[in-house]
Design an enzyme around this catalytic site. Structure first.
Site, PDB file in Angstrom:
ATOM      1  N   GLY B 204      10.322  -6.485  28.367  1.00 22.46           N
ATOM      2  CA  GLY B 204      11.442  -6.044  27.563  1.00 22.46           C
ATOM      3  C   GLY B 204      12.786  -6.315  28.195  1.00 22.46           C
ATOM      4  CG  ASP B 229       1.433  -8.184  21.522  1.00 24.55           C
ATOM      5  OD1 ASP B 229       2.293  -7.289  21.390  1.00 24.55           O
ATOM      6  OD2 ASP B 229       0.230  -7.967  21.721  1.00 24.55           O
ATOM      7  CG  LEU B 230       8.996  -8.899  23.371  1.00 20.39           C
ATOM      8  CD1 LEU B 230       9.609 -10.163  22.821  1.00 20.39           C
ATOM      9  CD2 LEU B 230       9.954  -7.727  23.261  1.00 20.39           C
ATOM     10  CG  ASP B 231       8.462  -9.814  27.172  1.00 18.84           C
ATOM     11  OD1 ASP B 231       8.907 -10.943  26.881  1.00 18.84           O
ATOM     12  OD2 ASP B 231       9.183  -8.819  27.318  1.00 18.84           O
ATOM     13  CD  GLU B 232       1.567  -7.617  26.534  1.00 20.41           C
ATOM     14  OE1 GLU B 232       0.784  -8.270  27.274  1.00 20.41           O
ATOM     15  OE2 GLU B 232       1.826  -6.418  26.719  1.00 20.41           O
TER      16      GLU B 232
END
Lengths: 287, 287, 287, 287
Positions: B204, B229-232
């Site tokens: 984040g 899926d953010l930063d995943e």
């Protein structure tokens, strides 16, 4: 590490003008030869930190009076917290182990080859298995098996033993038990742990397996002071190594062990040389 | 990177006997000279991965027929997924930027000095500010300002532009907008991001500030494919640098920029050389 | 390292078409399941190198006949040099030490914890001092004191002992004697040394002191095969660490020891896994 | 780097008691708020080094008198050499380049993004080729073609230009000419070079090719002050990266460029922040 007897002061206080001058004047007026001095100001907290080391030979205040004189003449004026150490007294370190031997051997080799100035009066374990190794190095090894039922009582006995042996700090060399909050509270900033990940990633159990699942390209290890908040204590040292898709969990474990040894010994060395100043949830680690 | 024209096959399929033999026989029987071959078996998934590169000169199958012949003669038999690339066709890369220039310059220097074999038909931004730099390098720069209201529509136009320009993949060079799920879904494993922490730590926003708060002794950067899926998404490359108590957040930001440049350019290079095979939430990155 | 019994072939020959296909066909036709395959072409020398590992279970050629069949059916055709190893036979390693214990303990810990698949039939030294440590680990320790007068004779006896014990390779774990040309010639690419600098800088004696004098900002260590040309043999692994003006020679020595342990154990591991192919004055080190 | 105006003193002198006290007293008595203080004692040379930085706001000695007062009141007493800098005056740096653009762009990006507090009044080259880049960044670019015949005269003109432009120090950003002894002697410890090897290994020309020939497993770069003794000046910073048998010379060159950028920018930053104290053939690099 100097071979001459020296004194070390670790100091912190709210930042203000004249602190370095006041401390170095105190030493200078009493014929103290400064060996090294390092200071740090945290501009966000407006807080001042310092480590100063000077030769005891020729210093005109007797060593048992230094504490008192420094408190009265300098520390009070600036609202300082301070610790005083003498480098001709070897710190007394207890080692806690379970079954893994890599950090254990690494520590014992450094100890027995004279790399570190340290006493190791006791090794404590929840298992018998590493006893013979301790014996070879001529160090007492005491087993305290831990179950849910016995934990509180056993920890109490461990604490009593540590006190009796005048232990300065404890090293958890891959000790696979979680210490109770009570135990941690009795030894604030006196327990050094090695966690097998680069915190805050992969807290808790089986970090190498979690790293494998996530497909990371670096793994690491973290040494930190133990607090009641698991894997959340002040970090002392960290390091990493590169890995790839070829590394299965057992390879990560193997590569990780080498980092664990390195990072833990780095933290122990800093502790033995009185170079760590914990403050809040962080550490100042002087050179 | 070879200066001769070569073909690259990226292959994966359930592991079974004879895959390497079948592929190399196919090349050998058609007079293909193998330049490099690398394979990997994931023993947990029992899955096979391979990258093979061979010279087109002398290869007896015309390049437009290779795909068909390989599918029919080899791939079907093993249930393979495969991609075929020709190294005398430069991949077409779009760059997305906001205001930060460090990764942007680093990419443009590598591009303009001929370090990479790549076309950059377009730079897309939500701000005007880096336009003049793009102009100096003679690359088209298009601004798509993003607000909550316009986001969907702007992204649609961006996608249309990427399609029109025959873009192979997108690099987010510190692009400070979160792409919509729709946008990500349209370009699976075709968007490379640089995140300014060693994931999974500090996901984040403002990771350097979080790192500062936690008092870590290493900071890092991660390049990964973007998923909804953010930063995943699957990690391609990571690296770190050591920091200390002396490093305020702005120092962490400064040191971090150097890692970001390095890690992002490493990922781009692997992508340009057809060396990345994403599988599930991980990547195989061949040498 | 696989726990199943596997065979490993290390191959090199002039580069030409069809080598990989020929080798993998040989394995495939005899029902061999390839576990890993890695090849390398040196374009300057036009020379080909390969390591392939396959499961012995199900392979239709008995293990004592593989050598003969492979020579006849494949190797001759391509003018190959090759070595064949079976991973269920542990390599036999002799350790040479003098007085320094850091690499010695590191090796013994890895050995005794089962990290390595290795036999250590003998430890040879020119000093008595590390004998008690060898004894603790239950390994024979033989002292061969070396003087100018006795050197030739002692080395002969050492060689006889190594032959008698069927030793595959020798590790010089900071052995402070220079081996004679004769000794080196008898064991080509079978003696691994650790030199305490990043070669080719600081060859010869007291490299840490030379590094101090030059004021370098990194120090390193190098593991290499021993040839009659001192510190000039093929390099297997190297690593470095950062140092500063604060590091006196004794600090460089201390920091260097940690690199020496790491680099030497890395080379030993590669040797044990049959991953090193020396060629000319260089090495191919497979993954 | 503080945004407030500060003064920096770099000091060295024979080691003796009371130096830190004398300096900090001087600052304290004149109402100077110390921002940072770092000292170092070389025990072999019995020499003392120090860097102290304090806020000018509130300091009771006017800045143009500080030099004189400090000399009279402190420096003389201890036989000190010292330099005084004010951080609200940006150092003036000249860049020398030839044809390679990687370090050049890296420097210009840091300059133009405001990462560094620096003026760049001039770029000097022996070739026209990078002129257009300088122009884009709005910096004067002067070409001085060098031949054996013209060298002495051209260097004289370069020196005149540097003096005229009040240049503080010169950066050789892969400038492919060897400066004459005369030129070097005019700018002692004011010329920073980047050499593309980890010195003292691979001095002179084509270090990456020599590294390839030797088969090393790490390559590096070194930034150092230029003296008349080629590649032998005081080292400021060094770093390395791992390489393997797969890396042909052109790959070493490519990987090396990334280290060169990093190491040169690290040296420049230290220079800009007045953190380097050259002494004899070494440097003290403060944090």
């Amino acid at each position: 590490m100097s071979t001459k007897a020296t004194a070390v002061l670790l100091i912190h206080c709210p930042d203000q003008k004249g602190i370095v001058a006041a401390v170095t004047d105190f030493l200078q007026h009493n014929n103290g030869n400064v060996i090294s001095l390092e200071q740090h100001v945290d501009p966000n907290l407006a807080h001042f930190f310092m480590r100063v080391e000077w030769e005891l030979a020729g210093f005109t205040i007797e060593r048992e009076k230094i504490e008192d004189y420094f408190s009265t003449l300098v520390a009070r004026r600036f609202g300082m917290s301070h610790q005083l150490h003498f480098t001709d007294r070897n710190p007394r370190m207890a080692i806690f182990v379970s079954k893994a031997s890599h950090c254990f051997y690494d520590i014992l080799q450094r100890y027995s080859s004279g790399e570190w100035q340290v006493e190791i009066p006791i090794i404590i374990s929840n298992h018998e298995s590493l006893g013979p190794i301790a014996e070879r190095f001529g160090i007492d090894y005491r087993v305290f098996p831990i179950t849910k039922q016995t934990k509180a009582e056993q920890e109490e006995q461990e604490l009593a033993l540590l006190r009796e042996l005048d232990v300065d700090f404890v090293v958890l060399a891959r000790y696979m038990q979680i210490l109770s909050d009570d135990f941690c509270a009795q030894l604030p900033n006196q327990i050094i742990n090695i966690h097998h990940s680069f915190l805050p990633a992969f807290k808790g159990a089986r970090p190498y397996h979690s790293a494998y699942e996530r497909g990371v390209k670096v793994i690491g290890a973290t040494s930190h002071y133990v607090t009641s908040d698991l894997d959340e204590g002040p970090i002392i040292a960290q390091d990493v190594t590169h890995v790839s898709h070829r590394d299965e969990p057992k390879e990560l474990v193997r590569k990780g062990k080498d980092i664990e040894k390195r990072v833990l010994s780095q933290a122990i060395r800093a502790q033995l040389e009185h170079k760590i100043l914990p403050f809040g949830n962080k550490t100042i680690v002087f050179h």
